[in-house]
Design an enzyme around this catalytic site. Structure first.
Site, PDB file in Angstrom:
ATOM      1  N   SER A  74      43.026  33.156  41.564  1.00 18.88           N
ATOM      2  CA  SER A  74      43.015  34.487  41.367  1.00 18.88           C
ATOM      3  C   SER A  74      44.740  34.746  40.946  1.00 18.88           C
ATOM      4  O   SER A  74      45.395  34.232  41.624  1.00 18.88           O
ATOM      5  CB  SER A  74      42.861  35.245  42.558  1.00 18.88           C
ATOM      6  OG  SER A  74      42.955  36.719  42.215  1.00 18.88           O
ATOM      7  N   ALA A  75      44.755  35.420  39.642  1.00 18.77           N
ATOM      8  CA  ALA A  75      46.094  35.808  39.481  1.00 18.77           C
ATOM      9  C   ALA A  75      46.943  36.632  40.202  1.00 18.77           C
ATOM     10  O   ALA A  75      48.026  36.446  40.322  1.00 18.77           O
ATOM     11  CB  ALA A  75      46.025  36.300  37.966  1.00 18.77           C
ATOM     12  N   HIS A  76      46.345  37.545  40.963  1.00 16.34           N
ATOM     13  CA  HIS A  76      47.259  38.579  41.476  1.00 16.34           C
ATOM     14  C   HIS A  76      47.545  37.950  42.844  1.00 16.34           C
ATOM     15  O   HIS A  76      48.579  38.620  43.428  1.00 16.34           O
ATOM     16  CB  HIS A  76      46.587  39.863  41.846  1.00 16.34           C
ATOM     17  CG  HIS A  76      45.518  40.087  42.631  1.00 16.34           C
ATOM     18  ND1 HIS A  76      45.726  40.647  43.993  1.00 16.34           N
ATOM     19  CD2 HIS A  76      44.077  39.398  42.791  1.00 16.34           C
ATOM     20  CE1 HIS A  76      44.592  40.264  44.930  1.00 16.34           C
ATOM     21  NE2 HIS A  76      43.617  39.826  44.027  1.00 16.34           N
ATOM     22  N   CYS A  97      40.546  42.871  54.024  1.00 20.40           N
ATOM     23  CA  CYS A  97      39.188  43.382  53.757  1.00 20.40           C
ATOM     24  C   CYS A  97      38.644  43.725  54.943  1.00 20.40           C
ATOM     25  O   CYS A  97      37.918  45.010  55.391  1.00 20.40           O
ATOM     26  CB  CYS A  97      38.021  42.389  53.114  1.00 20.40           C
ATOM     27  SG  CYS A  97      38.707  41.247  52.154  1.00 20.40           S
ATOM     28  N   ASN A 151      43.143  32.408  54.234  1.00 22.34           N
ATOM     29  CA  ASN A 151      43.980  33.500  53.591  1.00 22.34           C
ATOM     30  C   ASN A 151      44.454  34.262  54.844  1.00 22.34           C
ATOM     31  O   ASN A 151      45.328  34.932  55.028  1.00 22.34           O
ATOM     32  CB  ASN A 151      43.210  34.574  52.742  1.00 22.34           C
ATOM     33  CG  ASN A 151      41.918  34.688  53.129  1.00 22.34           C
ATOM     34  OD1 ASN A 151      40.930  33.854  53.419  1.00 22.34           O
ATOM     35  ND2 ASN A 151      41.632  36.031  53.516  1.00 22.34           N
ATOM     36  N   GLY A 198      39.168  36.159  41.866  1.00 24.52           N
ATOM     37  CA  GLY A 198      38.784  35.220  42.945  1.00 24.52           C
ATOM     38  C   GLY A 198      37.356  35.420  43.264  1.00 24.52           C
ATOM     39  O   GLY A 198      36.463  34.419  43.377  1.00 24.52           O
ATOM     40  N   THR A 199      37.009  36.676  43.473  1.00 19.31           N
ATOM     41  CA  THR A 199      35.723  37.040  44.020  1.00 19.31           C
ATOM     42  C   THR A 199      34.657  36.654  43.021  1.00 19.31           C
ATOM     43  O   THR A 199      33.741  35.726  43.305  1.00 19.31           O
ATOM     44  CB  THR A 199      35.547  38.490  44.195  1.00 19.31           C
ATOM     45  OG1 THR A 199      36.699  38.932  45.324  1.00 19.31           O
ATOM     46  CG2 THR A 199      34.174  38.955  44.646  1.00 19.31           C
ATOM     47  N   GLN A 217      44.639  30.890  47.658  1.00 16.77           N
ATOM     48  CA  GLN A 217      45.792  30.902  48.405  1.00 16.77           C
ATOM     49  C   GLN A 217      46.686  29.840  48.030  1.00 16.77           C
ATOM     50  O   GLN A 217      47.722  29.953  48.566  1.00 16.77           O
ATOM     51  CB  GLN A 217      45.470  31.142  49.927  1.00 16.77           C
ATOM     52  CG  GLN A 217      44.824  32.284  50.357  1.00 16.77           C
ATOM     53  CD  GLN A 217      45.770  33.595  50.094  1.00 16.77           C
ATOM     54  OE1 GLN A 217      47.072  33.494  50.203  1.00 16.77           O
ATOM     55  NE2 GLN A 217      45.306  34.677  50.187  1.00 16.77           N
ATOM     56  N   THR A 269      33.502  40.370  26.462  1.00 19.30           N
ATOM     57  CA  THR A 269      34.667  40.349  25.655  1.00 19.30           C
ATOM     58  C   THR A 269      35.876  39.818  26.835  1.00 19.30           C
ATOM     59  O   THR A 269      35.921  40.499  27.954  1.00 19.30           O
ATOM     60  CB  THR A 269      35.093  41.586  25.232  1.00 19.30           C
ATOM     61  OG1 THR A 269      34.107  41.855  24.127  1.00 19.30           O
ATOM     62  CG2 THR A 269      36.296  41.478  24.260  1.00 19.30           C
TER      63      THR A 269
HETATM   64  C1  LIG Z   1      42.206  37.428  47.675  1.00 16.27           C
HETATM   65  C2  LIG Z   1      41.146  36.137  47.869  1.00 16.27           C
HETATM   66  C3  LIG Z   1      40.032  36.075  47.150  1.00 16.27           C
HETATM   67  C4  LIG Z   1      39.512  36.996  46.194  1.00 16.27           C
HETATM   68  O1  LIG Z   1      40.330  37.182  45.010  1.00 16.27           O
HETATM   69  P1  LIG Z   1      40.090  38.714  44.121  1.00 16.27           P
HETATM   70  O2  LIG Z   1      40.876  38.348  42.701  1.00 16.27           O
HETATM   71  O3  LIG Z   1      40.916  39.604  44.724  1.00 16.27           O
HETATM   72  O4  LIG Z   1      38.917  38.913  43.836  1.00 16.27           O
HETATM   73  C5  LIG Z   1      39.238  35.053  47.330  1.00 16.27           C
HETATM   74  N1  LIG Z   1      39.508  34.081  48.212  1.00 16.27           N
HETATM   75  C6  LIG Z   1      40.637  34.108  48.790  1.00 16.27           C
HETATM   76  C7  LIG Z   1      40.993  33.124  49.826  1.00 16.27           C
HETATM   77  C8  LIG Z   1      41.475  35.169  48.866  1.00 16.27           C
HETATM   78  O5  LIG Z   1      42.741  35.288  49.418  1.00 16.27           O
END
Ligand SMILES: *Cc1c(COP(=O)(O)O)cnc(C)c1O
Length: 388
Positions: free
Chosen positions: A199-201, A325, A151, A71-72, A179, A237
């Site tokens: 973001s996958a996680h 964070c 978030n 996501g970042t 989110q 890659t």
């Molecule tokens: C977690 C989060 C991110 C960052 O995503 P990462 O995959 O951890 O770098 C960005 N934006 C929001 C709203 C998030 O909750």
């Protein structure tokens, strides 16, 4: 002791099916998708299948998906990529005071390099006002970025309305949907976004992989040089196992989201009601209705959020105060301050974000344990006595 994990806004456990789907791409199918022999082509096919899945979940075309390291990176690519691609048209960017740090800090980076940033306020519930966006637009505005849902406090922003304004003005519109994708319905045409971060996680996929949706015709400057991967938009890659994992997570989300969101809303409301009923001096942060199905954020008066978290941890309950964070620092959350909370209420904030493994029993356990913790902490607190 069974652990109760209530911090899904920070990260989610990787779904076992996701892990299973990823494993072959570390071993048998380790090829480089840029190679022309069959090993490479196997990996290429897996990447393209994942791309189709991600596109399908958000109503996009597969060629509009760019895989990133999360996501970042998606947020950085959106902001810096669109800013530098439109430099010839202007230098003004509009965003809000409740964005994730990945957007806020990317905007600050651009501000130091000649761009001007308008950071719009939000109301007491964390909602941005589309009329404010309209008023902020100047002849030099090249980008608008508004988070889909916070978030921290879970407020779902009026993205469609802002998207309509951006579209009318012909301005590139980005939304951080980290989110929401996989949690509520997200459709890029309905939201009228040109760029959207994933973001996958945060949706039961692996860490270190994500995607940026880039509407066809949207100009972006690449942040990476050194290869033609992702049609030159993201050199390097590809993270094949990660991308496959994201694809699998998205597939599962597509099947389960609607029903799961309904279930989580029930648990969420039970927990909110319970917290407000079992303790004094508790108030809900964020919007009472326009909020993520899994987000609970309350301010508990006369206690420190960190102290509550440590005590919950001793009881096997993982929650959060502010964002992941900011919890490493002792600064109050910028989002809660933007909602107008006085710093002491921001310091006493508690966020629980529910997920797939959570049950009614988990909610019950929090409601049994937390009032005792808060009472104990308050008994030691000079804040409460002096207020009486
Ligand atoms: C977690 C989060 C991110 C960052 O995503 P990462 O995959 O951890 O770098 C960005 N934006 C929001 C709203 C998030 O909750």
């Amino acid at each position: 002791m069974n652990r109760v994990y209530l911090d899904h806004a920070a990260t989610t456990p990787t779904h076992p099916e996701v892990v299973k789907a990823m494993l072959p791409y570390f071993t048998d199918a380790f090829g480089n998708p840029s190679s022309i022999y069959s090993y490479g082509q196997e990996a290429r096919a897996a990447v393209e299948e994942a791309r189709t899945r991600v596109a399908g979940l958000i109503g996009a075309r597969s060629e509009e998906i760019v895989f990133t390291s999360g996501g970042t990176e998606a947020d950085n690519l959106a902001l810096k990529g669109a800013a530098y691609a439109n430099e010839h048209k202007g230098n003004h960017i509009i965003t809000t005071s409740i964005e994730h740090h990945a957007v806020l800090e990317a905007a600050r980076f651009l501000e130091k390099r000649g761009f001007t940033i308008t950071c719009l306020p939000v109301d007491q519930y964390g909602l941005a006002d589309p009329a404010d966006v309209r008023r902020a637009i100047t002849g030099k505005t090249i980008l608008i970025s508004v988070i889909h849902a916070s978030n921290e406090v879970g407020t779902i922003e009026p993205i469609e309305e802002i998207g309509r304004i951006a579209e009318e003005a012909g301005i590139c519109f980005h939304s951080d949907a980290v989110q929401t994708v996989g949690h509520i319905a997200v459709n890029v045409d309905e939201l009228k976004v040109d760029l959207l971060s994933i973001s996958a996680h945060k949706l039961y996929g692996p860490k270190g992989v994500g995607a940026l949706y880039v509407r066809k015709g949207t100009r972006l400057v690449s942040l990476m040089q050194g290869g033609e991967q992702e049609k030159g938009r993201r050199a390097g890659t590809e993270n094949i196992p990660g991308i496959v994992g994201l694809g699998k997570a998205v597939e599962i989300a597509g099947q389960e989201t609607a029903k799961e969101a309904e279930r989580l809303r029930g648990l969420r409301d039970k927990l909110i009601t319970g917290l407000l009923e079992t303790m004094d001096h508790v108030r809900l942060n964020g919007h009472p209705r326009r909020r993520l199905p899994n987000n609970i954020n309350v301010s508990v008066g006369f206690v420190e959020g960190e102290a509550v978290l440590l005590n919950l941890d001793l009881e096997g309950i993982c929650a959060s105060t502010g964002s992941a964070c900011s919890s490493a620092s002792l600064e109050p959350s910028h989002v809660l301050l933007a909602l107008g909370l006085p710093p002491e209420q921001a310091h006493g904030s508690l966020r629980c974000s529910l997920g797939r493994e959570n049950s009614e029993q988990d909610v019950g356990r929090v409601l049994r344990v937390l009032p005792g913790i808060v009472a104990r902490l308050r008994a030691m607190s000079p804040l409460l006595k002096s207020s009486r």
